[in-house]
Write a protein that holds these residues in place. Sequence first.
Motif, PDB file in Angstrom:
ATOM      1  N   PHE A  17       0.847  -1.173   0.000  1.00  0.00           N
ATOM      2  CA  PHE A  17       0.000   0.000   0.000  1.00  0.00           C
ATOM      3  C   PHE A  17       0.891   1.234   0.000  1.00  0.00           C
ATOM      4  N   ALA A  18       0.343   2.314  -0.511  1.00  0.00           N
ATOM      5  CA  ALA A  18       1.106   3.555  -0.550  1.00  0.00           C
ATOM      6  C   ALA A  18       1.503   3.949   0.865  1.00  0.00           C
ATOM      7  N   HIS A  19       2.646   4.589   0.958  1.00  0.00           N
ATOM      8  CA  HIS A  19       3.157   4.977   2.268  1.00  0.00           C
ATOM      9  C   HIS A  19       2.122   5.781   3.049  1.00  0.00           C
ATOM     10  N   SER A  20       1.380   6.607   2.338  1.00  0.00           N
ATOM     11  CA  SER A  20       0.435   7.505   3.002  1.00  0.00           C
ATOM     12  C   SER A  20      -0.679   6.750   3.716  1.00  0.00           C
ATOM     13  N   VAL A  21      -0.979   5.526   3.296  1.00  0.00           N
ATOM     14  CA  VAL A  21      -2.064   4.815   3.957  1.00  0.00           C
ATOM     15  C   VAL A  21      -1.538   3.689   4.838  1.00  0.00           C
ATOM     16  N   ARG A  22      -0.226   3.589   4.950  1.00  0.00           N
ATOM     17  CA  ARG A  22       0.311   2.514   5.783  1.00  0.00           C
ATOM     18  C   ARG A  22       0.544   3.029   7.210  1.00  0.00           C
ATOM     19  N   ASP A  23       0.055   2.261   8.158  1.00  0.00           N
ATOM     20  CA  ASP A  23       0.286   2.620   9.555  1.00  0.00           C
ATOM     21  C   ASP A  23       1.619   2.026   9.964  1.00  0.00           C
ATOM     22  N   GLU A  24       2.601   2.887  10.185  1.00  0.00           N
ATOM     23  CA  GLU A  24       3.959   2.422  10.430  1.00  0.00           C
ATOM     24  C   GLU A  24       4.162   1.909  11.848  1.00  0.00           C
ATOM     25  N   ARG A  25       3.182   2.166  12.746  1.00  0.00           N
ATOM     26  CA  ARG A  25       3.366   1.696  14.121  1.00  0.00           C
ATOM     27  C   ARG A  25       3.330   0.178  14.139  1.00  0.00           C
ATOM     28  N   ARG A  26       4.303  -0.379  14.810  1.00  0.00           N
ATOM     29  CA  ARG A  26       4.475  -1.816  14.822  1.00  0.00           C
ATOM     30  C   ARG A  26       3.239  -2.511  15.378  1.00  0.00           C
ATOM     31  N   GLY A  27       2.785  -3.530  14.676  1.00  0.00           N
ATOM     32  CA  GLY A  27       1.708  -4.351  15.194  1.00  0.00           C
ATOM     33  C   GLY A  27       0.339  -3.717  15.158  1.00  0.00           C
ATOM     34  N   ARG A  28       0.213  -2.547  14.528  1.00  0.00           N
ATOM     35  CA  ARG A  28      -1.086  -1.890  14.556  1.00  0.00           C
ATOM     36  C   ARG A  28      -2.067  -2.510  13.563  1.00  0.00           C
ATOM     37  N   PHE A  29      -1.567  -2.942  12.448  1.00  0.00           N
ATOM     38  CA  PHE A  29      -2.426  -3.575  11.459  1.00  0.00           C
ATOM     39  C   PHE A  29      -1.881  -4.974  11.257  1.00  0.00           C
ATOM     40  N   THR A  30      -2.606  -5.958  11.762  1.00  0.00           N
ATOM     41  CA  THR A  30      -2.063  -7.316  11.755  1.00  0.00           C
ATOM     42  C   THR A  30      -2.723  -8.136  10.653  1.00  0.00           C
ATOM     43  N   TYR A  31      -2.195  -9.328  10.488  1.00  0.00           N
ATOM     44  CA  TYR A  31      -2.806 -10.203   9.496  1.00  0.00           C
ATOM     45  C   TYR A  31      -4.263 -10.472   9.833  1.00  0.00           C
TER      46      TYR A  31
END
Lengths: 316, 383
Positions: A21-35
Motif C-alpha cells: 500500500f502507498a506509504h500515506s495509507v500505511r500505519d507504520e506503528r508496529r503491530g497496529r495492522f495485523t494479518y
Amino acid sequence: MSAFEVLWTLPSREPRPQRRFAHSVRDERRGRFTYADYAVQVARAADLAGFHGLLLPNDSDGEEPWILGSALARETRHLRIIPEFAPESASAVYSAKLSFTFQRFFNDRLGWLLQIDDVAGDERNDRFLRAEELLVIAEGIWGETPFDYAGRFFSVAGGALFALHPRQNVRVDARRFPTVYARDDDDAALAFSARHADVLLFTGRDPQRLSERIARHRRLAAEAGRGVRYGLHVPVVAREYDAEAQTERDRLVAAGYAFENALTGSYANVAQRLRAYGELGIGTFVIDAVPRLEEAYRIGEYLVPLLDAQPLRRTG
Amino acid sequence: MAVPDERIPIYWRIPMSGDMSSWRNAPKTRGDWTPPAAGSIAPGRRDGEADGSSYLDYMIEVARAAEAAGFYGGLLPSFPETDDPWIASAAIARATTTFRFMIAFQPGFLDALQATRMSATLQRLSRGRVVYNIITGGGGPQQHWWGDFVEHDARYARTAEFLATLKDAWPAQRTEFPVPDIYFSGSSDAAIDAASAHADYYLSWLEHPDDLERKFDRVRERAAQRGRTARFAVRAHVIARPTEEEAWREVRLGWERVRPEQIEMLRNRKAESVGSQRLAAYQPGVASGYKDLIIAPNLWSGIALLGDFPTIGIVGSYEQVADRLDDLVRIGADALILAGLPHLEEALRVGEEVLPLFNGRAALDIAPPRVAAGVSSLPYVLT
C-alpha cells in the motif's frame, strides 16, 4: 446465491508477495495492522459478496485456524467458517467442546476440514483411524445421553454435551453438528469419507478420474447408508475477456503465485467450465483467487451468478 | 504510591455458563444455559425465534464493563458445563482493547504444539493480552467426561511436560509477544511441585488467611529449592455494599433458599481434588444460620451454596472489602481475581467503589485496620 455451494479460501498467513500500500495509507506503528485485520476484511468481503463459506487451511507457519476462525465468525453474519485441523491437535472431547461453543456463539456456522497428513502405509491408516475415533466420539457426545467409548487414540466415559450438569439438570439448546469436509482421493481417504464426511473435496481436476472416484465413493457411501456431496478446489482467474484473464494469470505466476493451472478465462467461459464439473457430480467449489478481498467481490458479482444460467440438477 | 510495575493486577471473572441476576435468586436468568423462566434475559431468542445474538454478546458486555471499570483482565473458567474460553477469547479480543484473557485449560486436552500455535495467534490477534490459568483437573467422573483417564499425580507430570514443550516451541512462532503469564492452580504436593517449576503465579481460591499463608510458604519454599521466586494470586467472590449491614443482608436473603442437604453435601464432598477437600473442611457439620459460616471477619464460607463458585468469599462494606484485599497483599498476594453477581453490574460497582480504596503494594506500609466490631470469628479446624 447459487445452487452450488461456493466457498472462499483464506490462507492463514501473509500473502506473498506482500501487499504494497502507498506509504500515506500505511500505519507504520508496529503491530497496529495485523494479518488478523486483513483476514477480517477478506471474511467480510466474502460474507457480503454472498459466499457460503470460508475455508481456513492449516499452515504450520500461519495463524491457527480455530482462533482465527472464531474472530472471523464474530465479524461476519452468514459465512460458514471452516477451520482445517488435524485430529491429533486436541482430544476428541475437546475438539467437540470447541465446536459446540462455536455453534452456540455463531449460530451453527462451523465446518470441519480434517487434515490427514500425507504419510505412507500403516501410519496413514492410523491417521484415518484416529479421525474415525474423533468423529465417533464427537458425534456420540453431541447429545443428551451419556456416551462411552474406548478407542485406541481417544476415549470418553459419560460424555454428553447437551446435558452438561446432572446436579442442576441443566440442558442447553441442541446445536447442529459441524459440517464435515474431507479431502484426498486415495482408497483409504475414500473409505473414511464415505463413512464420516458430509462433503469430499477433490483437488485434481481431471474429469475422468473425478468421474471414476465419485462413482466409487457413491457406492461406498451407499454401503454405509449415507449420501456425501462432492467438491472441487479451483484456483480461478476470471475477467471480462479471455485475454485479460490470461494477462492477469501470467502476472500472478510471475509474482510467485501457484496459479499456472488456474481456471482462466472470461466470466462466461469459467462459469461454463465450472458447470461442466457440476455435470460430473461436483456441488461445491472452493475458489482460490488473489487478491482475496477484491476477487471476492469480483467473483461474487460476475462469476457466481452465471453458475446458475443453466439450472443444474442439485447433487448429493 | 506504588510504581506501575509493582501494580497488583486485578482480574474480574467472565461467567462462562450464564449469569444470575443477584445472590438472592438461584436460577441463571442471563444466557441460555438454563431453561427460560419469567424474567430471563437469554440472548439468542426473542419471542421464541432466533434473534441473531448469542450468549457471547453478554460475555462481551461483561468484558467491556470490566475493562471500563479498570480491571486488568478477566478469568475465563472452563468446565464441562461452560462455553470454551479459547473460542470466547478470540471473539472478545476484537471487542476490547486492554482486557487480558486468562484462559483456563487443562494441558492434557490440547496437543502442546497446537496450544502454542493457538496462543501465538491469539497473542497477535489481541496484541499480547493472553494469560494462562493452567488447571490439571479435579479427577473423578468429570475427568472421564473430558475423555481423560490419567491418574492424579501423572496429570501433573503431564502438565509440567506440556509447559516445558510449549516454552521450547514458542520462539519458532516468530511473534513479538512473550509466552503468556502462567497462573497455576492445584493444592496437592504434585501440584505444588509442578507449579514451582513453571508457574509465574501460584493461584489459590480464597481460604482463611492463616491457611493461605501456610500454603504460600510451602510453595515459596519449593520454588526456592528450584532457584525460582514464587508469586501468588488469590481468587475470591466479593459481596460489597455501601454498608456492612447491606452486604450481610444479601447473604441472608441468599441463605433463605439454601437447603440443609446442600450444606451436608458440601461438607462431605469426596473429591480427588485436594483444593476441594480443603474447602470442604470449612463447612460446619450443622449450620443454624448463615452466621455459622463466618470463618473470619468479612470471610464467609457459604458462597458455594449460592451458586457454582468456590467456597469462600468476602462480604462487607466497600472499605472492608478493600481492607480484606489489602490483607491478602500482606500475606503475599501479587494478583487478585474477583467476581460478583451479576457479573456485569458488579464489575462496575467494584471498579468504582472498591478498587479506589485498595492500597495494593502500599498496603505493606500501612498498619492493618482494626477489624470491624460485632463480627465474630468462629473457631474452625482444617482437617
